[in-house]
Scaffold this motif. Structure first.
Motif, PDB file in Angstrom:
ATOM      1  N   SER A 137       0.824  -1.207   0.000  1.00 13.62           N
ATOM      2  CA  SER A 137       0.000   0.000   0.000  1.00 13.62           C
ATOM      3  C   SER A 137       0.858   1.257   0.000  1.00 13.62           C
ATOM      4  CB  SER A 137      -0.926  -0.003   1.223  1.00 13.62           C
ATOM      5  OG  SER A 137      -1.682   1.178   1.293  1.00 13.62           O
ATOM      6  N   MET A 138       1.941   1.266   0.791  1.00 11.48           N
ATOM      7  CA  MET A 138       2.821   2.432   0.834  1.00 11.48           C
ATOM      8  C   MET A 138       3.566   2.613  -0.491  1.00 11.48           C
ATOM      9  SD  MET A 138       4.245   1.928   4.720  1.00 11.48           S
ATOM     10  CE  MET A 138       5.363   3.307   4.631  1.00 11.48           C
ATOM     11  N   LEU A 139       3.923   1.511  -1.140  1.00  9.20           N
ATOM     12  CA  LEU A 139       4.580   1.607  -2.444  1.00  9.20           C
ATOM     13  C   LEU A 139       3.682   2.305  -3.453  1.00  9.20           C
ATOM     14  CD1 LEU A 139       6.901   0.871  -4.389  1.00  9.20           C
ATOM     15  CD2 LEU A 139       5.714  -1.316  -4.780  1.00  9.20           C
ATOM     16  N   GLN A 140       2.386   2.044  -3.349  1.00  3.88           N
ATOM     17  CA  GLN A 140       1.442   2.634  -4.289  1.00  3.88           C
ATOM     18  C   GLN A 140       1.094   4.074  -3.924  1.00  3.88           C
ATOM     19  OE1 GLN A 140      -2.157   0.369  -4.681  1.00  3.88           O
ATOM     20  NE2 GLN A 140      -3.073   1.780  -6.179  1.00  3.88           N
ATOM     21  N   ASP A 141       0.888   4.349  -2.613  1.00  6.68           N
ATOM     22  CA  ASP A 141       0.423   5.676  -2.189  1.00  6.68           C
ATOM     23  C   ASP A 141       1.563   6.652  -1.903  1.00  6.68           C
ATOM     24  OD1 ASP A 141      -2.117   4.616  -2.352  1.00  6.68           O
ATOM     25  OD2 ASP A 141      -2.195   4.090  -0.218  1.00  6.68           O
ATOM     26  N   SER A 142       2.667   6.158  -1.352  1.00  3.60           N
ATOM     27  CA  SER A 142       3.790   7.035  -0.977  1.00  3.60           C
ATOM     28  C   SER A 142       5.099   6.398  -1.411  1.00  3.60           C
ATOM     29  CB  SER A 142       3.777   7.278   0.536  1.00  3.60           C
ATOM     30  OG  SER A 142       2.536   7.777   0.972  1.00  3.60           O
ATOM     31  N   PRO A 143       5.381   6.353  -2.690  1.00  2.00           N
ATOM     32  CA  PRO A 143       6.568   5.633  -3.168  1.00  2.00           C
ATOM     33  C   PRO A 143       7.892   6.257  -2.737  1.00  2.00           C
ATOM     34  CG  PRO A 143       5.535   6.854  -4.962  1.00  2.00           C
ATOM     35  CD  PRO A 143       4.602   6.935  -3.801  1.00  2.00           C
ATOM     36  N   SER A 182       0.193   3.390   9.962  1.00  4.02           N
ATOM     37  CA  SER A 182       1.199   3.883   9.010  1.00  4.02           C
ATOM     38  C   SER A 182       0.730   5.118   8.267  1.00  4.02           C
ATOM     39  CB  SER A 182       1.553   2.780   8.007  1.00  4.02           C
ATOM     40  OG  SER A 182       0.436   2.447   7.198  1.00  4.02           O
ATOM     41  N   MET A 183      -0.581   5.366   8.258  1.00  5.14           N
ATOM     42  CA  MET A 183      -1.128   6.527   7.560  1.00  5.14           C
ATOM     43  C   MET A 183      -1.271   7.743   8.465  1.00  5.14           C
ATOM     44  SD  MET A 183      -1.378   5.460   4.525  1.00  5.14           S
ATOM     45  CE  MET A 183      -2.303   6.803   3.792  1.00  5.14           C
ATOM     46  N   ASP A 184      -0.973   7.607   9.770  1.00  3.93           N
ATOM     47  CA  ASP A 184      -1.054   8.740  10.693  1.00  3.93           C
ATOM     48  C   ASP A 184       0.093   9.710  10.418  1.00  3.93           C
ATOM     49  OD1 ASP A 184      -3.325   7.944  12.004  1.00  3.93           O
ATOM     50  OD2 ASP A 184      -2.258   6.833  13.558  1.00  3.93           O
ATOM     51  N   ASN A 185      -0.203  10.823   9.795  1.00  3.18           N
ATOM     52  CA  ASN A 185       0.832  11.801   9.463  1.00  3.18           C
ATOM     53  C   ASN A 185       0.915  12.875  10.541  1.00  3.18           C
ATOM     54  OD1 ASN A 185       1.501  10.576   6.973  1.00  3.18           O
ATOM     55  ND2 ASN A 185      -0.235  11.592   5.986  1.00  3.18           N
ATOM     56  N   VAL A 186       2.121  13.202  10.950  1.00  9.62           N
ATOM     57  CA  VAL A 186       2.344  14.251  11.935  1.00  9.62           C
ATOM     58  C   VAL A 186       2.203  15.603  11.254  1.00  9.62           C
ATOM     59  CG1 VAL A 186       3.970  15.228  13.578  1.00  9.62           C
ATOM     60  CG2 VAL A 186       3.878  12.752  13.257  1.00  9.62           C
ATOM     61  N   LEU A 187       1.251  16.407  11.734  1.00 10.98           N
ATOM     62  CA  LEU A 187       1.007  17.720  11.138  1.00 10.98           C
ATOM     63  C   LEU A 187       1.874  18.805  11.750  1.00 10.98           C
ATOM     64  CD1 LEU A 187      -2.897  17.604  10.960  1.00 10.98           C
ATOM     65  CD2 LEU A 187      -1.249  16.983   9.192  1.00 10.98           C
ATOM     66  N   ALA A 188       2.224  18.651  13.027  1.00 15.81           N
ATOM     67  CA  ALA A 188       3.044  19.648  13.714  1.00 15.81           C
ATOM     68  C   ALA A 188       3.737  18.975  14.883  1.00 15.81           C
ATOM     69  CB  ALA A 188       2.191  20.818  14.200  1.00 15.81           C
ATOM     70  N   THR A 189       4.875  19.517  15.271  1.00 10.07           N
ATOM     71  CA  THR A 189       5.645  19.001  16.404  1.00 10.07           C
ATOM     72  C   THR A 189       5.900  20.126  17.395  1.00 10.07           C
ATOM     73  OG1 THR A 189       7.740  19.438  15.271  1.00 10.07           O
ATOM     74  CG2 THR A 189       6.760  17.257  14.975  1.00 10.07           C
ATOM     75  N   GLY A 190       6.280  19.734  18.619  1.00  5.51           N
ATOM     76  CA  GLY A 190       6.566  20.731  19.652  1.00  5.51           C
ATOM     77  C   GLY A 190       5.401  21.631  19.954  1.00  5.51           C
ATOM     78  N   VAL A 191       4.180  21.090  19.959  1.00  6.14           N
ATOM     79  CA  VAL A 191       2.975  21.906  20.127  1.00  6.14           C
ATOM     80  C   VAL A 191       2.749  22.214  21.606  1.00  6.14           C
ATOM     81  CG1 VAL A 191       0.502  22.062  19.685  1.00  6.14           C
ATOM     82  CG2 VAL A 191       1.986  20.850  18.066  1.00  6.14           C
ATOM     83  N   THR A 192       2.530  23.489  21.904  1.00  8.97           N
ATOM     84  CA  THR A 192       2.210  23.954  23.259  1.00  8.97           C
ATOM     85  C   THR A 192       0.964  24.822  23.191  1.00  8.97           C
ATOM     86  OG1 THR A 192       4.544  23.957  23.912  1.00  8.97           O
ATOM     87  CG2 THR A 192       3.023  25.224  25.271  1.00  8.97           C
ATOM     88  N   ALA A 193      -0.016  24.511  24.045  1.00 10.16           N
ATOM     89  CA  ALA A 193      -1.261  25.283  24.098  1.00 10.16           C
ATOM     90  C   ALA A 193      -1.311  26.051  25.412  1.00 10.16           C
ATOM     91  CB  ALA A 193      -2.473  24.366  23.971  1.00 10.16           C
ATOM     92  N   THR A 194      -1.535  27.366  25.324  1.00 10.28           N
ATOM     93  CA  THR A 194      -1.670  28.220  26.502  1.00 10.28           C
ATOM     94  C   THR A 194      -3.051  28.860  26.470  1.00 10.28           C
ATOM     95  OG1 THR A 194       0.701  28.711  26.497  1.00 10.28           O
ATOM     96  CG2 THR A 194      -0.728  30.166  27.779  1.00 10.28           C
ATOM     97  N   LEU A 195      -3.831  28.640  27.525  1.00 11.28           N
ATOM     98  CA  LEU A 195      -5.169  29.236  27.623  1.00 11.28           C
ATOM     99  C   LEU A 195      -5.131  30.325  28.684  1.00 11.28           C
ATOM    100  CD1 LEU A 195      -8.087  29.104  26.605  1.00 11.28           C
ATOM    101  CD2 LEU A 195      -8.602  27.544  28.478  1.00 11.28           C
ATOM    102  N   VAL A 196      -5.453  31.543  28.264  1.00  7.50           N
ATOM    103  CA  VAL A 196      -5.437  32.699  29.160  1.00  7.50           C
ATOM    104  C   VAL A 196      -6.878  33.133  29.397  1.00  7.50           C
ATOM    105  CG1 VAL A 196      -4.539  35.016  29.557  1.00  7.50           C
ATOM    106  CG2 VAL A 196      -3.227  33.389  28.173  1.00  7.50           C
ATOM    107  N   ALA A 197      -7.237  33.289  30.668  1.00  6.33           N
ATOM    108  CA  ALA A 197      -8.551  33.801  31.051  1.00  6.33           C
ATOM    109  C   ALA A 197      -8.346  35.026  31.935  1.00  6.33           C
ATOM    110  CB  ALA A 197      -9.359  32.731  31.779  1.00  6.33           C
ATOM    111  N   CYS A 198      -9.421  35.732  32.228  1.00 10.15           N
ATOM    112  CA  CYS A 198      -9.276  36.925  33.051  1.00 10.15           C
ATOM    113  C   CYS A 198      -9.018  36.546  34.507  1.00 10.15           C
ATOM    114  CB  CYS A 198     -10.520  37.812  32.934  1.00 10.15           C
ATOM    115  SG  CYS A 198     -12.052  36.987  33.331  1.00 10.15           S
ATOM    116  N   ASP A 199      -8.389  37.452  35.222  1.00  5.81           N
ATOM    117  CA  ASP A 199      -8.045  37.220  36.620  1.00  5.81           C
ATOM    118  C   ASP A 199      -9.309  36.930  37.422  1.00  5.81           C
ATOM    119  OD1 ASP A 199      -6.546  37.006  38.878  1.00  5.81           O
ATOM    120  OD2 ASP A 199      -6.363  39.160  39.218  1.00  5.81           O
ATOM    121  N   GLY A 200      -9.288  35.845  38.185  1.00  8.14           N
ATOM    122  CA  GLY A 200     -10.465  35.395  38.929  1.00  8.14           C
ATOM    123  C   GLY A 200     -10.963  34.049  38.462  1.00  8.14           C
ATOM    124  N   ILE A 201     -10.391  33.539  37.374  1.00  9.91           N
ATOM    125  CA  ILE A 201     -10.734  32.211  36.856  1.00  9.91           C
ATOM    126  C   ILE A 201      -9.578  31.264  37.134  1.00  9.91           C
ATOM    127  CG2 ILE A 201     -10.993  30.897  34.694  1.00  9.91           C
ATOM    128  CD1 ILE A 201     -12.823  33.052  33.688  1.00  9.91           C
TER     129      ILE A 201
END
Length: 654
Positions: free
Chosen positions: A255-261, A437-456
């Motif tokens: 399958s990889m030979l055919q789809d991603s040679p 084998s078809m799981d492609n990495v879209l991005a690496t080193g991903v960090t998510a920061t969620l900021v809310a207002c003071d009091g949360i």
């Protein structure tokens, strides 16, 4: 960002969360407590008794000395009580006529009854979509950030005379740029979306075809175990586990030979030694004996092994290497995975697919020492997983049903790096290997920061501030991540006076072409209280995914009782919603997730057992659960299958 509720519920708190009312102090005790007042019947009887006693105590002389009344005067009659008139009472089947009517519930009790069972202040991020940016999206060089909380200036901000009062913490910041010039992204109503290109390409261009797929295959003696499978002729055939993997690998290579040679592919096998075949064109490298316990030596051997050719050039050699495999020896799983990750680390976005049928018993990461596995075993798998994340490599783990490979430990490799955890059979292994084998990495080193207002704040997290940072690592398509937030009690009244509250997501990642990008999404959400929220305001997809991810994470961390409380709250919330409107088919799937995890948690608590491979598979898939409509989700596809029998969810300690 996708929120679980149409509004921010400011006054939500669980029974355990939030400030509790101060205890009522006991009354002061006097030396002699006052007498208890008599009941009404006792008072009447006491008055009648006093009257009789007073009459009886009159002396004879007093009676004689009484002057006769005049004949014309009426003789006074004794004072009689008016007759007691009884009215018929209405009797109920359930309540006796003699009982008084029930008291109305207190205000606090009514609020407790109507209180939401689970926190609906949840935001979901479809990270797989957010990092998949298009080349034509306009970007700026760098954002303008607050000096106190690091929130970014957006088109929703309102700077005045070169001064920006941060809407999240109130800090006054001096700005010397125009808002329109600093924010070039989309801005519609209460939503803004900006992209910032923080650095130019710092490495050679990394094409998707340049990544490497490493098949790490167990060929130990137990792989000779056979299973009955129907053949094409309709008769039963006996196929060994290794034969099943050989067939699956040949299909995947074709399958990889055919789809991603132009994709690179390598092979590593392990038994009582590790053999690195690479792309099949060079002489294999064998690691045995002392080399199986030397971390640095194994890593160096893997990195040094060159994979110069793509599958279009090495297909025949790889097929022949796969056909020549035979079962023998023990299981040095740890060193084999280490060598595979080292090979893949040269190509960010690569993946390692591990296929095994038993627990590691020699070399690094072994699990069968007497009397118990080495204390270094969990550390080894954590270290290896983190090294894979830092190198941009994902690991998928597959084990055979009916075996015990300590998936709770080995599965950590996949859970940390963004790979799959699956238990396969002879009939399904080909499909699962192809999907991994078809799981492609879209991005690496991903960090998510969620900021809310003071009091949360963010429950279940180590941070107590109004900003939460989460390291995600590698991202494939379909990945979702959820955050839960709540309002601190002392800020509730203040927030309820406001119309809207701001939230900001700062997503930092490295793209396939090695650009360091930050995507900043800012949104304002209306506020309300619990009493004004109806079932139509809920997004059950977000709530269901968050409940699954949170409870699975708590269970894998050993916080089983906390997981049980959350599961009960989620189930009660579904019950509350079902009383207001019909439950949709997709929502029932989320309920089934909760029921399955409840069974696992109850077994752990009641029997003090460790997780079996089947239970670990469920928990790892739930940690990466995604909404039912997300067709790219491995966890969603697996959890729509019927649940396994309860007895397979636990495993007795040996």
């Amino acid at each position: 960002m996708e929120f679980a509720c149409s509004h921010v519920v400011c006054n939500w708190r669980s029974e355990e969360a939030g400030p509790r009312p101060p205890p009522v102090p006991p009354p002061r005790l006097s030396p002699q407590p006052p007498p208890i007042p008599p009941r009404v019947g006792e008072m009447e009887a006491e008055n009648r008794l006093k009257a009789n006693v007073s009459v009886a105590s009159l002396s004879v002389s007093q009676l004689v000395n009484i002057s006769p009344a005049p004949l014309s005067a009426p003789v006074p009659s004794p004072r009689l009580r008016p007759p007691l008139i009884r009215f018929p009472t209405l009797k109920s089947k359930h309540t006796p006529a003699s009982l008084p009517p029930p008291l109305p519930p207190r205000v606090g009790e009514m609020e407790a009854e109507n209180r939401l069972k689970a926190n609906i202040n949840v935001v979901s991020l479809r990270v797989g979509q957010l990092v998949n940016i298009s080349p034509d999206q306009e970007t700026s060089q760098s954002p303008v950030v607050c000096g106190r909380c690091s929130a970014a200036l957006s088109c929703l901000s309102s700077p005045q005379r070169n001064m920006w009062a941060c809407e999240f913490c109130g800090c006054a910041n001096s700005v010397h740029v125009d808002v329109k010039g600093a924010c070039t992204g989309r801005c519609t109503g209460d939503h803004s979306d900006d992209l910032y290109l923080l650095s130019e390409i710092n490495d050679d261009y990394q094409n998707l075809e340049d990544s490497l797929v490493v098949f790490c295959v167990d060929i130990s003696g137990s792989m000779s175990v056979t299973t009955e499978v129907p053949s094409s002729s309709g008769r039963l055939a006996y196929v060994s586990r290794l034969e099943g993997i050989q067939d699956a690998l040949q299909r995947a290579l074709s399958s990889m030979l055919q789809d991603s040679p132009h994709r690179r592919v390598a092979l590593v096998t392990f038994s009582d030694e590790v053999v690195i075949y690479g792309d099949g064109t060079s002489s294999p490298v064998t690691l045995r004996d002392w080399a199986l316990v030397d971390y640095d030596h194994i890593w160096g051997q893997g990195v040094a092994y060159s994979i110069p050719h793509c599958i279009a050039e090495t297909f025949q050699q790889l097929i022949q290497r796969v056909k020549d495999l035979t079962e023998h020896g023990a299981t040095c799983l740890g060193p084999a995975v280490l060598a595979s990750v080292a090979m893949a680390s040269r190509y960010p976005g690569s993946k390692v697919i591990l296929c095994t049928d038993g627990r590691a018993n020699i070399g690094l990461g072994e699990m069968e020492q007497t009397p118990s596995p080495s204390l270094l075993t969990p550390h080894f798998y954590r270290q290896l997983a983190q090294q894979a994340v830092d190198s941009g490599v994902i690991i998928s783990v597959m084990s055979f049903e009916g075996t015990d490979c300590r998936l709770a430990d080995v599965g950590r490799l996949a859970d940390t790096t963004g790979g799959r955890v699956n238990i396969v059979s002879i009939g399904t292994i080909a499909t699962e290997i192809h999907s991994a084998s078809m799981d492609n990495v879209l991005a690496t080193g991903v960090t998510a920061t969620l900021v809310a207002c003071d009091g949360i704040f963010f429950p279940h997290e180590d941070e107590t501030d109004h900003k939460l940072v989460r390291e995600i690592g590698n991202v494939t398509s379909g990945l979702e991540s959820t955050f839960e937030f709540a309002v601190k009690p002392e800020f509730m009244e203040d927030f309820l006076q406001k119309d809207k509250l701001p939230f900001q997501l700062q997503l930092s990642f490295k793209t396939r072409d090695q650009h360091r990008v930050t995507r900043i999404i800012t949104e304002r959400r209306p506020v309300t209280s619990c009493s004004r929220i109806g079932a139509g305001s809920f997004n059950m997809a977000v709530l269901g995914v968050h409940g699954a991810q949170l409870c699975a994470s708590l269970t894998m961390e050993g916080r089983v009782q906390d997981a049980q409380k959350q599961l009960k709250a989620q189930q009660d919330l579904l019950t509350q919603i079902s009383e207001q409107r019909p439950i949709e088919t997709e929502e029932r799937i989320y309920g089934n997730w909760m029921d399955t995890m409840t069974t696992i948690c109850d077994d752990i608590t009641a029997e003090s057992h460790m997780l079996s491979d089947e239970a670990a598979e469920v928990m790892y898939q739930m940690r990466r659960a995604t909404s039912v409509g997300n067709q790219n989700s491995n966890a969603t596809q697996n959890q729509q299958k019927p649940a396994k029998k309860k007895k397979t969810f636990i495993m007795k300690r040996k």
